[in-house]
Design a protein around this motif. Structure first.
Motif, mmCIF file in Angstrom:
data_model
loop_
_atom_site.group_PDB
_atom_site.id
_atom_site.type_symbol
_atom_site.label_atom_id
_atom_site.label_comp_id
_atom_site.label_asym_id
_atom_site.label_seq_id
_atom_site.Cartn_x
_atom_site.Cartn_y
_atom_site.Cartn_z
ATOM 1 N N PHE A 6 -4.015 162.846 -76.075
ATOM 2 C CA PHE A 6 -2.820 163.666 -75.960
ATOM 3 C C PHE A 6 -1.950 163.497 -77.206
ATOM 4 O O PHE A 6 -1.452 164.475 -77.769
ATOM 5 N N ILE A 7 -1.808 162.260 -77.639
ATOM 6 C CA ILE A 7 -0.996 161.998 -78.835
ATOM 7 C C ILE A 7 -1.619 162.669 -80.055
ATOM 8 O O ILE A 7 -0.932 163.274 -80.868
ATOM 9 N N ARG A 8 -2.947 162.605 -80.137
ATOM 10 C CA ARG A 8 -3.622 163.168 -81.294
ATOM 11 C C ARG A 8 -3.495 164.686 -81.291
ATOM 12 O O ARG A 8 -3.206 165.308 -82.318
ATOM 13 N N GLU A 9 -3.688 165.278 -80.121
ATOM 14 C CA GLU A 9 -3.716 166.742 -80.058
ATOM 15 C C GLU A 9 -2.321 167.357 -80.060
ATOM 16 O O GLU A 9 -2.148 168.507 -80.455
ATOM 17 N N GLN A 10 -1.331 166.617 -79.554
ATOM 18 C CA GLN A 10 0.001 167.207 -79.435
ATOM 19 C C GLN A 10 1.046 166.311 -80.075
ATOM 20 O O GLN A 10 2.084 166.026 -79.480
ATOM 21 N N LYS A 11 0.751 165.909 -81.285
ATOM 22 C CA LYS A 11 1.608 164.956 -81.972
ATOM 23 C C LYS A 11 3.058 165.457 -82.066
ATOM 24 O O LYS A 11 4.000 164.706 -81.836
#
Length: 423
Positions: A6-11
């Motif tokens: 989630f962090i990677r995709e929606q930084k």
RNA sequence: GGAGGAGUGGCAGAGUGGUUUAAUGCAACGGUCUUGAAAACCGUCGUACUCGAGAGGGUACCCGGGGUUCGAAUCCCUGCUCCUCCGCCA
């Protein structure tokens, strides 16, 4: 805890959310992504090496069967030589994983987009104001701690003798009132479809970590070192953990649970006039509602819980308002929180009696609570709320309902108390 | 607290060092057959990480942790849990 994917995709969304929380070290997000890249590279290297070793080991087995001992021995040396590398890669991977984990534990949940900006409780938004009249008490109205003494409802000094400051002893009709409120709340909750649970009042560290009390609120819990157990600060902890490490079927939603437990909180460092009487104590009774929901329905569920809690306060005839907490005042693990505050007329203050939150996947990620979503598994959403916390409800009841003839018990409670007045 | 026994997939249950990529059965799911259902038959059927556009591949996991070995569900150490018996006890 947040999911790395989630962090990677929606930084961007994560960074905006953290800003709303006034999170002071947003660079941990970059650190996390960098460490995760390294972790994946390390794992790829390790897996390749292990695959090669597995292949050779199988070959050695075959050679032994064919009696080719010399060739087998030669291959043994090949594998043995890579052992050190495997070990160091394994260690590196383990270290990276635990570093990532620790860092992730320090990152709070991302607020829902509707959460207002703000830093302190003063910035909370009044979601539903009290538009009816507030109790109009005479000038000589007493605060609840004086009423308690007058009518023998509870005794704080006696609690100090038995245990310490902040452990009230309820007596007589006061004790009966506690029991009545607990039964009333549990009955209302089960009538609304919540299954009644009576959980342990102590939990292990795994449970405390899963719901987010550890490491964030470690200092707030009573801890028994000898047995490595924590006194629960809320029923949320044991009840939510019922579904730790569980994979649900989609048709099991919604799961609705309710539980009465005493709650134990150290409340370190809180002393003074604003915490007098029952306003803040180390042990209080609370009935909690907990829900496990499909992600598509969790906000509808939150709304339903809100109306349910409002209904309880209506039946108790207590004036209340609902606040939507701002980013700075929200709990670490919550995505959206509504607080219920009851007006305590003699103190002329609003007292928090319930906190209703959607944690989305923050708890379920720590708990590994998933459901089958076609071929894959997906994290469920968890929610909880107080329905309700007793001590401050009692404080408000005593103050608002005081009359020259005694404390008047609300209509809906009388079939539980068996009396109409405390006098 | 003492003595003994046991922990393998959703469940039951094989497996004591190398075709275990964990047998088999049950349950579940998809299909064939059937007016429908049952039965029968065929197929699918753990989790996580990772590589790949996908098809698919790799790795780890047989209660947890550590060790021996080229190779561990299997051998060793340790912790936990459960069962049986004894003791204590609301």
């Amino acid at each position: 805890m947040l999911q790395l994917n989630f962090i990677r995709e929606q930084k961007e969304r994560v960074l905006i959310g953290l800003q709303k929380r006034n999170f002071t070290t947003p660079q941990v997000i970059e650190d996390l992504l960098r460490m995760d890249d390294e972790r994946r590279q390390t794992q790829a290297d390790l897996n390749d090496l292990q695959a090669e070793n597995n292949r050779i080991s199988k070959e050695i087995g075959d050679l032994f069967k064919e009696g080719k001992r010399a060739e087998a021995d030669a291959l043994k040396n090949t594998v043995a030589a890579s052992k050190e590398t495997v070990k160091s890669l394994e260690e590196k991977l383990k270290n990276l994983e635990s570093e990532i984990d620790n860092l992730l534990l320090s990152v709070p949940n991302i607020p829902h987009e509707s959460v207002p900006h703000g830093k302190t409780a003063d910035d909370n938004e009044v979601y539903r104001a009290w538009d009816r009249s507030l109790p109009d008490l005479p000038a000589d109205a007493l605060p609840h701690w004086e009423l308690a003494t007058k009518y023998n409802v509870f005794d704080l000094e006696l609690g100090t003798k038995l245990t310490g400051s902040g452990f009230p002893v309820y007596r007589g009709k006061g004790a009966k009132l506690q029991r009545s409120l607990i039964s009333f709340f549990l009955d209302e909750n089960t009538a609304a479809g919540y299954e009644e649970i009576l959980p342990p009042h102590m939990v292990n560290a795994d449970s405390a970590r899963a719901t987010g009390q550890l490491p964030d609120k470690e200092g707030q819990m009573y801890y028994m070192e000898r047995d490595d157990l924590y006194m629960i600060p809320t029923a949320e902890v044991p009840v939510t953990n019922i579904y730790r490490d569980v994979i649900l079927e989609e048709n099991q939603f919604p799961i609705k649970l309710t539980a009465y437990t005493p709650c134990f909180r150290r409340e370190a460092g809180s002393y003074g006039a604003h915490v007098r009487g029952l306003n803040r104590v180390h042990q209080f009774d609370k009935v909690e509602i907990v829900r496990f929901e499909h992600p598509d329905h969790s906000y509808a569920a939150l709304q339903e819980m809100l109306e349910h809690v409002a209904g309880l306060l209506d039946k108790l005839e207590l004036p209340y308002r609902i606040l939507k907490l701002c980013g700075g005042d929200m709990g670490f693990t919550s995505a959206l929180t509504y607080d219920f505050e009851v007006y305590s007329a003699a103190q002329k203050r609003w007292l928090e009696v319930s906190s209703v939150s959607n944690f989305e996947t923050y708890q379920s990620n720590r708990m590994k609570l998933r459901f089958r979503d076609g071929k894959k598994t997906t994290l469920a959403h968890t929610l909880n709320g107080s329905a309700l916390a007793l001590a401050r409800i009692v404080a408000a009841l005593l103050e608002n309902n005081q009359t020259p003839e005694g404390i008047v018990i609300p209509q809906h409670l009388r079939r539980y108390t068996g009396f109409e007045k405390i006098d």
